[in-house]
Scaffold this motif. Structure first.
Motif, PDB file in Angstrom:
ATOM      1  N   HIS A 111       1.245   7.715 -12.817  1.00 32.53           N
ATOM      2  CA  HIS A 111       0.769   8.630 -11.778  1.00 32.53           C
ATOM      3  C   HIS A 111      -0.758   8.563 -11.681  1.00 32.53           C
ATOM      4  N   TRP A 112      -1.414   8.505 -12.831  1.00 37.78           N
ATOM      5  CA  TRP A 112      -2.877   8.440 -12.841  1.00 37.78           C
ATOM      6  C   TRP A 112      -3.367   7.136 -12.207  1.00 37.78           C
ATOM      7  N   HIS A 141       0.806  -1.204   0.000  1.00 42.36           N
ATOM      8  CA  HIS A 141       0.000   0.000   0.000  1.00 42.36           C
ATOM      9  C   HIS A 141       0.852   1.273   0.000  1.00 42.36           C
ATOM     10  N   SER A 142       2.016   1.239   0.596  1.00 40.42           N
ATOM     11  CA  SER A 142       2.831   2.447   0.625  1.00 40.42           C
ATOM     12  C   SER A 142       3.671   2.602  -0.621  1.00 40.42           C
ATOM     13  N   LEU A 191       3.987   8.750  -7.097  1.00 39.07           N
ATOM     14  CA  LEU A 191       3.283  10.027  -6.951  1.00 39.07           C
ATOM     15  C   LEU A 191       4.224  11.179  -6.606  1.00 39.07           C
ATOM     16  N   VAL A 192       5.332  11.239  -7.328  1.00 41.00           N
ATOM     17  CA  VAL A 192       6.316  12.313  -7.176  1.00 41.00           C
ATOM     18  C   VAL A 192       6.723  12.737  -8.585  1.00 41.00           C
ATOM     19  N   PRO A 193       7.417  13.876  -8.735  1.00 36.14           N
ATOM     20  CA  PRO A 193       7.840  14.295 -10.074  1.00 36.14           C
ATOM     21  C   PRO A 193       8.641  13.218 -10.795  1.00 36.14           C
ATOM     22  N   VAL A 194       8.593  13.251 -12.115  1.00 41.87           N
ATOM     23  CA  VAL A 194       9.166  12.189 -12.936  1.00 41.87           C
ATOM     24  C   VAL A 194      10.650  11.967 -12.673  1.00 41.87           C
ATOM     25  N   LYS A 238      -4.966   4.868  -4.902  1.00 41.73           N
ATOM     26  CA  LYS A 238      -4.856   5.509  -3.596  1.00 41.73           C
ATOM     27  C   LYS A 238      -6.170   6.176  -3.179  1.00 41.73           C
ATOM     28  N   GLN A 239      -6.811   6.835  -4.108  1.00 38.86           N
ATOM     29  CA  GLN A 239      -8.076   7.503  -3.795  1.00 38.86           C
ATOM     30  C   GLN A 239      -9.139   6.490  -3.392  1.00 38.86           C
TER      31      GLN A 239
END
Length: 384
Positions: A372-373, A4-5, A11-14, A379-380
């Motif tokens: 990222h999407w 999960h983590s 989810l950070v810049p490329v 996560k959402q």
């Protein structure tokens, strides 16, 4: 690092990100989770309008185990329903067919209009009595699935709570607004499928970047070179690539397809190739466009359904028949060049020590945009 983590590494810049962890490609539990959070809660494509060309046409679709029915109504509108009778849950339609009257359940003959409304319930009140005070037909129509048709792709939102398709993809609809005009499907030669032993996401990731062109598509790269391409990235919606050098296909006499009408100059020699999240890949050109629907049959099995369309001027003109077939053959050859890559990446994800990989900030932006999407959707959904 826990499952999960680990999505947080995406989810950070490329320049600092890693790709999705291995379990997103090989874990049955993750496949089931993404079915809900990535596919059912968004707007995946499940079919094409050309699958049901005539009023009364119906096509059953098994989408990740969920029985759906795509139907073209008498007014030529395409609707999507759960392919399940409201009485005892019987499958209504088992194979593509044209329905001249009503959709009849083969079990107890409950009948539904093409718009899903319940028309008749024979003997429901006892022999010879087709009504019952406790059976309200107005409340027992087929369960309609939210759907939207764009560029002949039939998109659905199974969860029923995603924002409207036009809202989610407003940027893309505006970007390609010039192509909102009549289009003609190329017929049987313009419809083919490829069965691939890979997770559907890897097909998206490969499609939306041009980095691999020199090695995987040397023929294409000979005239539309790596340096002729640009990146397309819209967070939360789509990503891909464009080229400044599109070469029209010619037949032996030098004939090309007619152009779509009133296009701006950017399309004279340009083309764009976009992954519409989650599972539709599109390529658009001055004289034709195609869509690839990625059907996620299993965690490591995907069927790529390809349909190719042309300006309406091509319709019923035998002068273009051979060129249409040649164009499909060319695209099929290009798509087949990618198969060993996406299948090889699938095999590579079984390497326990692979950490998601490193993105090139200069070349992998569109791919990271997709990762990222996906990570954001997962996560959402876990937070809800």
């Amino acid at each position: 690092m826990t499952q999960h983590s680990s999505i947080n590494q995406v989810l950070v810049p490329v320049n600092k990100a890693k790709g999705l962890p291995n379990e997103h490609y090989i874990s049955p539990e993750m496949f089931a989770e993404e079915k809900q959070s990535v596919l059912f809660k968004n707007w995946p494509g499940i079919g094409f309008g050309v699958d049901v060309p005539n009023p009364g046409d119906a096509k059953p679709i098994d989408f990740l185990g969920m029985p759906l029915l795509m139907v073209r109504d008498r007014d030529r509108t395409v609707g999507v329903f759960q392919n399940t009778c409201r009485h005892r849950g019987m499958i209504l339609v088992n194979e593509p067919k044209n329905i001249r009257g009503t959709i009849r359940c083969p079990y107890h003959s409950w009948c539904y209009d093409l718009n899903g409304s319940l028309r008749s319930t024979p003997h429901v009140g006892g022999p010879g009595n087709n009504t019952h005070e406790d059976i309200n037909c107005d409340e027992l129509g087929l369960i309609r699935i939210r759907s939207h048709v764009w560029k002949d792709v039939v998109f659905v939102n199974i969860s029923g709570d995603a924002p409207e398709f036009e809202e989610v993809h407003k940027n893309l609809l505006d970007r390609w607004k010039e192509f909102d005009q009549p289009m003609f499907h190329g017929g049987k030669t313009s419809s083919f499928k490829l069965e691939v032993e890979t997770n559907w996401k890897l097909a998206v990731e490969n499609y939306c970047e041009s980095y691999h062109l020199p090695w995987i598509h040397p023929g294409l790269n000979s005239y539309s070179r790596l340096e002729d391409h640009y990146h397309i990235e819209v967070q939360g919606a789509y990503s891909g690539q464009g080229t400044y050098v599109y070469r029209q296909l010619k037949d032996d006499d030098g004939q090309v397809f007619p152009d779509f009408e009133n296009l701006s100059n950017q399309w004279n020699e340009g083309a764009e190739y976009i992954a519409v999240y989650p599972n539709i890949l599109m390529g658009i050109h001055r004289d034709h466009y195609y869509s690839i629907l990625l059907e996620p049959v299993g965690i490591d099995r995907t069927v790529e359904h390809v349909e190719i369309y042309y300006p309406e001027d091509c319709q019923n003109d035998p002068a273009y028949t051979k060129l249409i077939a040649k164009n499909a053959e060319q695209w099929k050859g290009i798509f087949e060049e990618d198969l060993f890559v996406v299948e090889g990446m699938q095999k590579g994800r079984k390497g326990d020590l692979f950490d998601g990989g490193k993105f090139s900030p200069a070349m992998d932006g569109p791919t990271h945009n997709f990762h990222h999407w996906v990570a954001s959707q997962v996560k959402q959904n876990r937070m809800e």
